[in-house]
Design a protein around this motif. Structure first.
Motif, mmCIF file in Angstrom:
data_model
loop_
_atom_site.group_PDB
_atom_site.id
_atom_site.type_symbol
_atom_site.label_atom_id
_atom_site.label_comp_id
_atom_site.label_asym_id
_atom_site.label_seq_id
_atom_site.Cartn_x
_atom_site.Cartn_y
_atom_site.Cartn_z
ATOM 1 N N VAL A 35 -29.585 -18.367 3.687
ATOM 2 C CA VAL A 35 -30.656 -17.976 2.771
ATOM 3 C C VAL A 35 -30.067 -17.359 1.505
ATOM 4 C CG1 VAL A 35 -32.569 -16.359 2.446
ATOM 5 C CG2 VAL A 35 -32.401 -17.692 4.551
ATOM 6 N N LEU A 36 -29.079 -16.467 1.697
ATOM 7 C CA LEU A 36 -28.445 -15.820 0.547
ATOM 8 C C LEU A 36 -27.781 -16.836 -0.366
ATOM 9 C CD1 LEU A 36 -26.986 -12.735 2.322
ATOM 10 C CD2 LEU A 36 -28.306 -12.666 0.208
ATOM 11 N N ALA A 37 -27.117 -17.824 0.265
ATOM 12 C CA ALA A 37 -26.441 -18.839 -0.533
ATOM 13 C C ALA A 37 -27.464 -19.610 -1.364
ATOM 14 C CB ALA A 37 -25.671 -19.790 0.377
ATOM 15 N N VAL A 38 -28.618 -19.942 -0.750
ATOM 16 C CA VAL A 38 -29.664 -20.662 -1.484
ATOM 17 C C VAL A 38 -30.180 -19.805 -2.636
ATOM 18 C CG1 VAL A 38 -32.009 -21.580 -1.305
ATOM 19 C CG2 VAL A 38 -30.329 -22.090 0.471
ATOM 20 N N ILE A 39 -30.425 -18.507 -2.344
ATOM 21 C CA ILE A 39 -30.903 -17.602 -3.400
ATOM 22 C C ILE A 39 -29.901 -17.571 -4.556
ATOM 23 C CG2 ILE A 39 -31.335 -15.181 -3.969
ATOM 24 C CD1 ILE A 39 -32.595 -14.843 -1.252
ATOM 25 N N ALA A 40 -28.627 -17.448 -4.209
ATOM 26 C CA ALA A 40 -27.609 -17.363 -5.254
ATOM 27 C C ALA A 40 -27.562 -18.647 -6.072
ATOM 28 C CB ALA A 40 -26.246 -17.080 -4.627
ATOM 29 N N LEU A 41 -27.659 -19.778 -5.396
ATOM 30 C CA LEU A 41 -27.575 -21.054 -6.107
ATOM 31 C C LEU A 41 -28.785 -21.277 -7.004
ATOM 32 C CD1 LEU A 41 -26.131 -23.466 -3.375
ATOM 33 C CD2 LEU A 41 -25.046 -22.749 -5.513
ATOM 34 N N LEU A 42 -29.965 -20.867 -6.502
ATOM 35 C CA LEU A 42 -31.194 -21.150 -7.246
ATOM 36 C C LEU A 42 -31.615 -19.990 -8.141
ATOM 37 C CD1 LEU A 42 -33.311 -22.941 -4.479
ATOM 38 C CD2 LEU A 42 -31.831 -23.952 -6.216
ATOM 39 N N VAL A 45 -22.948 -12.884 -8.087
ATOM 40 C CA VAL A 45 -21.688 -12.183 -8.350
ATOM 41 C C VAL A 45 -20.977 -11.842 -7.039
ATOM 42 C CG1 VAL A 45 -20.644 -10.169 -9.436
ATOM 43 C CG2 VAL A 45 -22.641 -11.232 -10.477
ATOM 44 N N SER A 46 -21.734 -11.228 -6.090
ATOM 45 C CA SER A 46 -21.097 -10.777 -4.857
ATOM 46 C C SER A 46 -20.609 -11.939 -4.002
ATOM 47 C CB SER A 46 -22.060 -9.914 -4.047
ATOM 48 O OG SER A 46 -22.095 -8.623 -4.599
ATOM 49 N N LEU A 47 -21.464 -12.947 -3.803
ATOM 50 C CA LEU A 47 -21.026 -14.097 -3.007
ATOM 51 C C LEU A 47 -19.888 -14.813 -3.717
ATOM 52 C CD1 LEU A 47 -24.325 -15.619 -1.565
ATOM 53 C CD2 LEU A 47 -22.658 -14.163 -0.460
ATOM 54 N N GLY A 48 -19.958 -14.871 -5.043
ATOM 55 C CA GLY A 48 -18.877 -15.497 -5.809
ATOM 56 C C GLY A 48 -17.569 -14.763 -5.601
ATOM 57 N N ILE A 49 -17.622 -13.419 -5.706
ATOM 58 C CA ILE A 49 -16.413 -12.633 -5.469
ATOM 59 C C ILE A 49 -15.909 -12.884 -4.061
ATOM 60 C CG2 ILE A 49 -15.540 -10.283 -5.139
ATOM 61 C CD1 ILE A 49 -17.256 -9.398 -7.459
ATOM 62 N N GLY A 50 -16.836 -12.829 -3.079
ATOM 63 C CA GLY A 50 -16.452 -13.088 -1.689
ATOM 64 C C GLY A 50 -15.768 -14.439 -1.564
ATOM 65 N N PHE A 51 -16.347 -15.455 -2.170
ATOM 66 C CA PHE A 51 -15.803 -16.809 -2.065
ATOM 67 C C PHE A 51 -14.391 -16.871 -2.645
ATOM 68 C CE2 PHE A 51 -15.001 -20.992 -3.873
ATOM 69 C CZ PHE A 51 -15.165 -21.783 -2.745
ATOM 70 N N PHE A 52 -14.215 -16.327 -3.844
ATOM 71 C CA PHE A 52 -12.896 -16.440 -4.469
ATOM 72 C C PHE A 52 -11.859 -15.561 -3.785
ATOM 73 C CE2 PHE A 52 -15.391 -18.326 -7.925
ATOM 74 C CZ PHE A 52 -14.647 -19.487 -8.084
ATOM 75 N N VAL A 53 -12.300 -14.398 -3.258
ATOM 76 C CA VAL A 53 -11.369 -13.569 -2.485
ATOM 77 C C VAL A 53 -10.878 -14.350 -1.274
ATOM 78 C CG1 VAL A 53 -11.226 -11.573 -0.939
ATOM 79 C CG2 VAL A 53 -12.200 -11.306 -3.211
ATOM 80 N N VAL A 54 -11.825 -14.989 -0.564
ATOM 81 C CA VAL A 54 -11.456 -15.755 0.623
ATOM 82 C C VAL A 54 -10.539 -16.920 0.229
ATOM 83 C CG1 VAL A 54 -12.347 -17.267 2.431
ATOM 84 C CG2 VAL A 54 -13.434 -15.084 1.986
ATOM 85 N N ALA A 55 -10.872 -17.609 -0.876
ATOM 86 C CA ALA A 55 -10.027 -18.725 -1.322
ATOM 87 C C ALA A 55 -8.623 -18.224 -1.632
ATOM 88 C CB ALA A 55 -10.648 -19.371 -2.557
ATOM 89 N N PHE A 81 -14.646 -12.743 8.108
ATOM 90 C CA PHE A 81 -14.514 -11.295 7.918
ATOM 91 C C PHE A 81 -13.977 -10.980 6.525
ATOM 92 C CE2 PHE A 81 -14.308 -11.259 12.689
ATOM 93 C CZ PHE A 81 -15.515 -10.598 12.851
ATOM 94 N N GLY A 82 -13.178 -11.890 5.982
ATOM 95 C CA GLY A 82 -12.676 -11.710 4.618
ATOM 96 C C GLY A 82 -13.822 -11.651 3.618
ATOM 97 N N PHE A 83 -14.840 -12.446 3.873
ATOM 98 C CA PHE A 83 -16.032 -12.428 3.026
ATOM 99 C C PHE A 83 -16.669 -11.049 3.019
ATOM 100 C CE2 PHE A 83 -17.046 -16.849 1.956
ATOM 101 C CZ PHE A 83 -17.901 -16.640 0.892
ATOM 102 N N SER A 84 -16.929 -10.505 4.224
ATOM 103 C CA SER A 84 -17.624 -9.222 4.281
ATOM 104 C C SER A 84 -16.752 -8.100 3.724
ATOM 105 C CB SER A 84 -18.089 -8.907 5.699
ATOM 106 O OG SER A 84 -17.009 -8.923 6.590
ATOM 107 N N ASP A 85 -15.466 -8.104 4.091
ATOM 108 C CA ASP A 85 -14.556 -7.079 3.570
ATOM 109 C C ASP A 85 -14.446 -7.178 2.053
ATOM 110 O OD1 ASP A 85 -14.045 -6.046 5.983
ATOM 111 O OD2 ASP A 85 -12.055 -6.928 6.236
ATOM 112 N N GLY A 86 -14.327 -8.408 1.571
ATOM 113 C CA GLY A 86 -14.157 -8.633 0.134
ATOM 114 C C GLY A 86 -15.354 -8.134 -0.652
ATOM 115 N N ILE A 87 -16.547 -8.471 -0.165
ATOM 116 C CA ILE A 87 -17.756 -8.048 -0.866
ATOM 117 C C ILE A 87 -17.858 -6.526 -0.875
ATOM 118 C CG2 ILE A 87 -20.276 -8.045 -0.686
ATOM 119 C CD1 ILE A 87 -20.068 -10.967 0.246
ATOM 120 N N LEU A 88 -17.530 -5.923 0.285
ATOM 121 C CA LEU A 88 -17.609 -4.465 0.406
ATOM 122 C C LEU A 88 -16.588 -3.775 -0.515
ATOM 123 C CD1 LEU A 88 -19.377 -2.613 2.032
ATOM 124 C CD2 LEU A 88 -17.693 -2.619 3.850
#
Lengths: 283, 337
Positions: free
Chosen positions: A23-30, A82-92, A207-214
């Motif tokens: 749901v969050l991903a959809v919200i972020a995309l749209l 912003v947050s999901l983006g940061i999470g994504f790039f941190v994980v990448a 877990f990298g996603f959650s840690d990264g966002i936090l």
């Protein structure tokens, strides 16, 4: 795969986590289509309008406005980007470099291994936020540098996991067979072994996603992360501190968003671990 | 045994050298000239620039700089703070007790609460209590503690007025610093009990905030570790022998379940210091964390350099001590390391 999905579905928390993440991903995309206003538009006539459950609310600002008269709902929705983006790039970032270092350490052993693992020990010895603060102090606060800082701090966990599974896999028969055919280093480690490390890597990435966002939100809160006016939840929280008494929703709502996202990713990670980790499977 | 201890001890040295390299590299990696960054417009005067360079120790070749830095650091000299002009080491130690007091209290209450919660959850597996412990600990370790702190301030300080918003002690108390720990100093001071109560009141909210994540981790680890042990053969044997339920759980199972928990407590020291940076910022707690954040903002390079080095040193030493105690308590782990 079917077995995995079956096990995963057993865990209600994990399914809830996955649903929240989707749901969050959809919200972020749209975001541009979902937001009632632009996140940066300033309504000079509507400063600190409270959200709908409080007195004095206005219908056009569902969750109220901030001290500059910007619509909070729109900013929170863009904040998910912003947050999901940061999470994504941190994980990448951490997966890319973590896999490189982990495979090298696991395949060569000896002094290369020691060098890499001791460096990871050093990174782990320093408190994570302090290390990211130091990186930001060197590079300067910005969105990109937040990703780099948090990515570096998260690196050791991936390197350790990849190295451990490479060390475990390389003793197996299929690798010995591949070696006896005269396969190259690249073929053995990248083509044969690496795909078999995906399960622990996937868990670590979640877990990298959650840690990264936090961590990124924490940096933002300290004023050392994403800089205003970009609507990052931690930065928004920090900006709102001076209005804690007069406009508490500016503090509560962004923090709630961070909490929900982090809980969702942690639930998902726990579920993945239970479903993928052979040790936990039987219990 | 001695060999294992020695090996552990020697492995610490490369880590410390690495940490000193990171701390050292810091100033040198800043893009542009750190001196001009610091002095801003006044940087135009070449004499001032040269003096500043000498003060920061960046007027010599790199290898020599590192050697001097290391030598001075080993003698306890980390240079002077640019902001206060006082020695970094002195500033560090004057703030350290505040952080230690906060972290210590947080750790103690998180263990005192987390351990029983985890045990109860494991013994009543799949009960409502178990699910609430799992749920609360999930939220606990996902918690953005900087937000959690602000929420507590809004509710308990601003609205209810039960606890002070920030600081360690109300201004009207005069407590001469003896140990640096206000819980002790206040009792030794003339105000005595009332100052002590005031200090405790200041500690409540920050220690709740800082203890939240350790509490969650503690409860979760205790639960899963005890569940694992309760399924072991020797526990079944103990039950079959007709031992009391109490004896089986608390004497046989818990002792072995505590092994991973000891490790977690060790790991939490780093987590506590990380949390202290945020907690101290929220509550204006005069400790190491807030000091370092402020120094980063002020580009006080000697402080960042020295502070990072000291903290890394402390954490490495604590981890070493935890490792060694662990080996000492559980001899069978010796062969595995």
């Amino acid at each position: 795969m079917i077995e995995f999905w079956y096990l995963f579905r057993q865990n209600k928390g994990a399914v809830v986590g996955l649903a929240c993440v989707l749901v969050l991903a959809v919200i972020a995309l749209l975001a541009p289509w979902l937001t009632p206003h632009e996140p940066m538009t300033v309504f000079g006539d509507a400063l600190k309008v409270p959200p709908f459950w409080q007195e004095g609310a206005q219908a056009r600002f569902l969750l109220g406005t901030d001290d500059l008269g910007r619509d909070l709902l729109s900013r929170l929705i863009y904040g998910s980007r912003v947050s999901l983006g940061i999470g994504f790039f941190v994980v990448a970032f951490m997966t890319f470099f973590g896999v490189i270092f982990g495979v090298i350490a696991g395949s060569f052993e000896g002094w290369v291994d020691s060098l890499i693992m001791r460096s990871m020990d050093i990174l782990m010895a320093l408190p994570s936020i302090l290390l990211s603060i130091v990186v930001v102090a060197v590079l300067g606060p910005s969105l990109v540098n937040t990703v780099i800082a948090v990515g570096i701090v998260s690196l050791p966990s991936v390197v350790r996991v990849v190295r451990a599974s490479v060390l475990m896999e390389k003793k197996k028969n299929y690798v010995i067979a591949s070696k006896s055919f005269g396969a190259s280093w690249f073929r053995i480690y990248i083509i044969n072994i690496l795909p078999n490390c995906t399960a622990p890597l996937l868990i670590q990435a979640t877990f990298g996603f959650s840690d990264g966002i936090l961590s990124a939100a924490a940096l933002g809160f300290l004023g050392l992360g994403v800089q205003p006016p970009i609507p990052e939840w931690g930065t928004m929280l920090s900006d709102a501190r001076s209005y804690m008494e007069s406009a508490s929703w500016l503090v509560t709502l962004p923090g709630l968003c961070i909490l929900v996202v982090v809980v969702a990713f942690n639930l998902l990670g726990d579920g993945l671990r239970d479903a993928l980790d052979p040790k936990v499977k039987r219990t | 045994m001695l060999f294992v201890f020695l090996r552990k001890f020697l492995l610490v040295i490369p880590t410390l050298i690495g940490a000193s390299l990171i701390a050292f590299a810091l100033i040198r990696l800043v893009p542009g000239d750190p001196v001009l960054n610091l002095l801003g417009e006044r940087g135009g005067n070449p004499q001032v620039v040269a003096e500043m360079r000498a003060k920061l120790g960046i007027d010599k070749p790199l290898a020599e700089q590192y050697w001097i830095f290391l030598k001075n650091a080993l003698h306890g000299d980390l240079g002077d703070s640019i902001v206060s002009n006082r020695p970094v080491a002195e500033e560090f130690w004057s703030r350290f007790p505040a952080t230690l007091e906060l972290a210590g209290v947080s750790l103690v209450w998180s263990i005192l609460l987390g351990l029983p919660l985890g045990i109860l959850a494991a013994l009543r597996r799949n009960s409502a209590l178990d699910y609430s412990v799992i749920g609360v600990s999930l939220i606990g370790y996902s918690m953005p503690i900087f937000w959690w702190g602000l929420i507590l301030v809004i509710v308990f300080s601003v609205q209810l007025g039960w606890f002070p918003v920030s600081g360690r002690l109300s201004v009207f108390f005069e407590v001469p610093p003896k140990t640096g720990f206000l819980l002790v100093d206040s009792l030794l001071s003339e105000e005595g009990w009332s100052a002590f109560v005031d200090a405790v009141k200041h500690l409540v909210l920050p220690s709740i905030v800082l203890g939240t994540i350790p509490l969650a981790v503690m409860a979760r680890m205790t639960r899963s570790s005890l569940l694992e042990v309760l399924g072991e053969d020797y526990v079944r044997t103990a039950k079959a022998k007709g031992l009391s339920w109490f004896r089986v759980v608390y004497v046989h199972a818990l002792r072995n379940a505590l092994i991973p928990i000891v490790t977690v407590v060790g790991l939490m020291v780093g987590a506590l210091l990380t949390g202290a940076v945020l907690t101290e910022t929220i509550f204006s707690w005069p400790g190491i964390g807030r000091w370092l954040v402020k120094s980063v903002e002020a580009r006080d390079y000697p402080v960042i350099q020295g502070g990072v080095l000291y903290l890394a040193f402390l954490i490495v030493m604590v981890n070493l001590i935890v490792d060694l105690t662990y080996l000492w308590i559980y001899p069978r782990m010796r062969s595995r390391t």
